[in-house]
Motif scaffolding. Structure first.
Motif, mmCIF file in Angstrom:
data_model
loop_
_atom_site.group_PDB
_atom_site.id
_atom_site.type_symbol
_atom_site.label_atom_id
_atom_site.label_comp_id
_atom_site.label_asym_id
_atom_site.label_seq_id
_atom_site.Cartn_x
_atom_site.Cartn_y
_atom_site.Cartn_z
ATOM 1 N N PRO A 166 0.817 -1.225 0.000
ATOM 2 C CA PRO A 166 0.000 0.000 0.000
ATOM 3 C C PRO A 166 0.844 1.265 0.000
ATOM 4 C CG PRO A 166 0.050 -0.963 2.191
ATOM 5 C CD PRO A 166 0.758 -1.935 1.286
ATOM 6 N N TYR A 167 2.149 1.117 0.188
ATOM 7 C CA TYR A 167 3.027 2.280 0.257
ATOM 8 C C TYR A 167 3.552 2.701 -1.111
ATOM 9 C CZ TYR A 167 3.101 0.571 5.060
ATOM 10 O OH TYR A 167 2.742 0.121 6.293
ATOM 11 N N LEU B 239 -1.352 -16.606 4.746
ATOM 12 C CA LEU B 239 -0.240 -15.944 5.421
ATOM 13 C C LEU B 239 -0.801 -15.006 6.491
ATOM 14 C CD1 LEU B 239 1.873 -15.086 2.250
ATOM 15 C CD2 LEU B 239 2.441 -16.804 3.970
ATOM 16 N N PRO B 240 -0.136 -14.864 7.634
ATOM 17 C CA PRO B 240 -0.696 -14.058 8.733
ATOM 18 C C PRO B 240 -1.040 -12.637 8.317
ATOM 19 C CG PRO B 240 1.191 -15.325 9.503
ATOM 20 C CD PRO B 240 1.129 -15.514 8.016
ATOM 21 N N TRP B 241 -0.194 -12.007 7.526
ATOM 22 C CA TRP B 241 -0.464 -10.627 7.137
ATOM 23 C C TRP B 241 -1.626 -10.529 6.157
ATOM 24 C CZ3 TRP B 241 4.226 -13.010 7.333
ATOM 25 C CH2 TRP B 241 4.743 -13.569 6.161
ATOM 26 N N GLN C 134 -3.032 -6.962 6.656
ATOM 27 C CA GLN C 134 -1.910 -6.082 6.943
ATOM 28 C C GLN C 134 -0.963 -6.037 5.747
ATOM 29 O OE1 GLN C 134 -0.235 -7.911 10.418
ATOM 30 N NE2 GLN C 134 -1.623 -6.858 11.834
ATOM 31 N N PRO C 135 -0.144 -4.986 5.625
ATOM 32 C CA PRO C 135 0.865 -4.949 4.557
ATOM 33 C C PRO C 135 1.849 -6.105 4.730
ATOM 34 C CG PRO C 135 0.585 -2.783 5.537
ATOM 35 C CD PRO C 135 -0.154 -3.737 6.412
ATOM 36 N N PRO C 136 2.380 -6.644 3.667
ATOM 37 C CA PRO C 136 3.373 -7.713 3.785
ATOM 38 C C PRO C 136 4.648 -7.210 4.450
ATOM 39 C CG PRO C 136 3.207 -6.955 1.520
ATOM 40 C CD PRO C 136 2.098 -6.292 2.257
ATOM 41 N N PRO C 137 5.461 -8.101 5.007
ATOM 42 C CA PRO C 137 6.665 -7.673 5.742
ATOM 43 C C PRO C 137 7.648 -6.874 4.899
ATOM 44 C CG PRO C 137 6.145 -9.950 6.254
ATOM 45 C CD PRO C 137 5.235 -9.554 5.133
ATOM 46 N N TRP C 138 7.685 -7.110 3.595
ATOM 47 C CA TRP C 138 8.645 -6.414 2.749
ATOM 48 C C TRP C 138 8.193 -4.998 2.390
ATOM 49 C CZ3 TRP C 138 6.642 -4.680 -1.823
ATOM 50 C CH2 TRP C 138 5.474 -5.297 -2.295
ATOM 51 N N LYS D 286 1.318 7.010 4.072
ATOM 52 C CA LYS D 286 0.554 6.138 4.955
ATOM 53 C C LYS D 286 -0.393 5.290 4.120
ATOM 54 C CE LYS D 286 0.692 9.155 8.979
ATOM 55 N NZ LYS D 286 1.539 8.249 9.739
ATOM 56 N N PRO D 287 -0.621 4.045 4.555
ATOM 57 C CA PRO D 287 -1.537 3.185 3.804
ATOM 58 C C PRO D 287 -2.963 3.686 3.902
ATOM 59 C CG PRO D 287 -0.905 2.157 5.873
ATOM 60 C CD PRO D 287 -0.072 3.385 5.750
ATOM 61 N N THR D 288 -3.700 3.437 2.861
ATOM 62 C CA THR D 288 -5.105 3.833 2.867
ATOM 63 C C THR D 288 -5.960 2.658 3.271
ATOM 64 O OG1 THR D 288 -5.217 3.273 0.520
ATOM 65 C CG2 THR D 288 -4.717 5.552 1.086
#
Length: 672
Positions: free
Chosen positions: A539-540, A639-641, A646-650, A670-672
């Motif tokens: 999202p970034y 996957l947990p995210w 949630q955004p992925p870890p990367w 910021k993510p929307t």
């Protein structure tokens, strides 16, 4: 006439912002095209002179014959099928206008080829180079892409190309040295019009007796445009009546205006304008490649002390070509290397090569021929854009610099085509058989996570599609159609498709159904996800490349887990392997092309038949051997995210800072 005017009025009422092209706009289109054609022809002549020769007479004969074909398209349009047989209208018009009998077959073939391309463009089946030229010219003069204005622009471009090519057909082996008033008087005597052909189709299908354009071979010193009445002979001309030569719009429009020098600091702005002109034809990757190339070329120019476009010479084009031979092939993947100047990059590349050689490793400097060809093609686009934008750009050529395109036989040998038995070990890695955790996909364990890394390799293996076609799928694009579960490949909000034939409906392989793919899709719907593989998106970022993200997530893990590693270009190799396996199973090329999203070359494939339907495709893909039969269906585990939306870890982190590295820089957006 009243009916046609009423129809035009209705169109204007329905589209309040619609506006017909002005005479000035059409005149400018004509002038721009004439200038561009003359510059191309002059470049060929100069290249021949530099080699101590003159262009082959056969080439000028071809110019003249192509010019006649464009004259026919200008006069008759593309809707009517012309006859070039004995007594045919087009044949007689050409002979009366000065074409020879031996010219007719070539003119007819050229006319038919151009006509078919234009008709395909109008039906929306293709977007040919000619149509791209038309849209570019319209954009240059501020014309909207409406049907009427496009037709008007096409007529001007046909007329301009005919004028330029017919004028270029004069033999340069006896150069004219005077160029004075006496020669211009002689030119006026030489311009004798031919009888006008009978009733061609105009933009609104003119009736009998209405004015029609003439088929007149133009003298090199004159050119007239019907877009400018002040410079146009009468619309109807009696046989034998002479016309007064008129100055070309190309020469009068910009009279007294010199081309401008563009400083190197203005290159960035111009490359963005070039990309904007091609936004409907270029993928994001192509636009990025052009930006990179222009940045590299600017570095070469700065290294040689060039300050503006008027100082660019052939020497600098050659210096860029040599630069490509002395840099690391993967330099673009390193932010540090990208920040170096052209000289510093060559020096750093040489230093690394020497270090690896001292360690017993062999590193090859220089870009691959295909990459160099692409870069030089992008440079050609950019320099032509500058010249068309009225900036000073001296002549250049890529002759002797561009690597040759490998023959088709060599291309076949270059790409790996893994067979099913070679792909089978891929599905023994922990991603498929069970891994330790979501963050450790390369370590064996008891957990199976249903995600892009689990399902995408199977889709590529069993359907052979392009990387982004599946990585960028939406949840809604998995559907039931005619009793089959299917995947709709089309342009969507996160990615484009390559071309018109890429738009297709493919059956979902039975193996994915067995391994709970539909349950995976339903679970994503329950959570409100729109993307089929949401972990491939951040999202970034304003622009996401899901195919590239999948490659980074999957390929390093697979290479680490497989003892012999992976083949070159592994994801694309699956596509080649799929096509080859079906071919060896006796499937026709046409069906394989329908599955793969390619357009066949035969008349049957391109004109007379539709793509194969779902029922047939289901039978075809079943011919590919099952190589995932050892995998057991497992309850859906996301996957947990993805599960927690949630955004992925990367996401938002630099390369190498994935999965919990606290040094990762947080995103500003910021993510929307």
């Amino acid at each position: 006439m009243a009916q046609r005017l009423n129809a035009l009025l209705l169109q204007v009422q329905m589209m309040p912002k619609a506006r017909m092209a002005t005479k000035e706009q059409l005149t400018k289109i004509f002038a721009l095209e004439v200038e561009a054609m003359r510059e191309e022809i002059d470049a060929l002549d100069r290249a021949a002179k530099r080699s101590g020769t003159l262009r082959d007479p056969s080439q000028r004969e071809a110019d003249r014959q192509v010019g006649w074909a464009y004259r026919l398209l200008d006069a008759y349009g593309a809707k009517e099928e012309l006859s070039f047989e004995e007594g045919g209208e087009a044949r007689e018009a050409l002979l009366d206008a000065g074409a020879g009998v031996d010219d007719i077959p070539f003119i007819a073939a050229t006319y038919q080829s151009e006509r078919e391309g234009l008709l395909s463009d109008r039906r929306g089946l293709t977007r040919s180079p000619f149509l791209r030229d038309v849209l570019h010219r319209m954009a240059q003069v501020g014309l909207k892409d409406t049907a009427l204005d496009r037709d008007a622009a096409i007529e001007e471009i046909y007329r301009a190309r005919a004028d330029a090519l017919l004028a270029s057909a004069t033999d340069p082996r006896k150069p004219k040295l005077s160029g004075g008033a006496r020669e211009r008087e002689r030119a006026a005597i030489d311009v004798i019009p031919a009888p006008a052909p009978a009733r061609p189709n105009a933009m609104w299908n003119v009736d009998a007796g209405e004015a029609i354009p003439e088929l007149v071979p133009l003298d090199p010193t004159v050119a007239a445009s019907p877009a400018n009445p002040a410079s146009t002979p009468p619309a109807t001309i009696e046989p034998g009546e002479a016309t007064r030569p008129v100055p070309s719009p190309a020469s009068t429009l910009g009279k007294g205006k010199a081309r401008k020098d563009l400083r190197l600091s203005g290159f960035d702005e111009q490359v963005e304008k070039l990309i904007a002109n091609n936004q409907d034809q270029w993928e994001d990757d192509t636009a990025s490649d052009v930006r990179v190339l222009v940045g590299v070329f600017r570095g070469i120019l700065e290294e040689h002390g060039v300050t503006h476009s008027g100082e660019i010479t052939q020497e600098h084009v050659a210096a860029l070509r040599q630069h490509f031979n002395h840099i690391l092939p993967n330099w673009g993947r390193s932010p540090r290397l990208r920040s170096l100047s052209s000289r510093e990059l060559r020096e750093e590349s040489r230093r690394r090569a020497d270090e690896d050689e001292a360690k017993g490793k062999k590193i090859r400097l220089g870009l691959k021929p295909a990459t160099i060809r692409r870069h030089l093609g992008n440079l050609d686009h950019f320099l032509k854009h500058l010249r068309s934008s009225y900036f000073t750009v001296p002549e250049w050529t890529f002759e002797g610099l561009r690597p040759r395109k490998p023959p088709k036989g060599e291309v076949r040998l270059q790409q790996v085509k893994p067979q099913p038995e070679e792909i089978r070990p891929l599905y023994d890695i922990p991603i498929f058989t069970g891994r330790l955790s979501a963050e450790n996909p390369e370590l064996p364990g008891d957990l199976t996570f249903h995600c892009a890394s689990f399902y995408l390799p199977m889709l590529y293996t069993y359907l052979g599609s392009r990387r982004n076609e599946f990585a960028g799928l939406m949840v809604e694009e998995v559907m039931q159609r005619d009793g089959h579960w299917a995947i709709q490949i089309k342009r969507n909000e996160v990615r484009r498709i390559k071309n018109a034939q890429s738009h297709r409906l493919l059956p979902l392989p039975n193996e994915l159904l067995r391994l709970n793919f539909i349950e995976y899709v339903e679970r994503l719907k329950e959570l409100g996800h729109k993307l089929l593989f949401p972990e491939l998106f951040s999202p970034y970022l304003e622009k996401n490349d899901p195919g590239d993200r999948f490659y980074k997530d999957f390929v390093p893990v697979a290479e680490k887990c497989l003892p012999d590693g992976l083949w070159q270009r592994p994801i694309h190799a699956l596509r080649h392997g799929f096509a080859d396996t079906l071919k060896q199973a006796g499937i026709s090329d046409g069906i394989i092309e329908d599955v793969s999203g390619r357009l066949g070359e035969t008349e049957t494939a391109t004109r007379y038949t539709n793509p194969a339907g779902l029922s047939l495709l289901q039978l075809i893909i079943a011919r590919y051997p099952i190589i995932t039969g050892h995998l057991e269906p497992k309850p859906i585990r996301l996957l947990p995210w993805v599960e927690h939306r949630q955004p992925p870890p990367w996401a938002g982190k630099a390369s190498g800072e994935r999965f919990g590295d606290k040094r990762g820089r947080r995103p500003k957006k910021k993510p929307t």
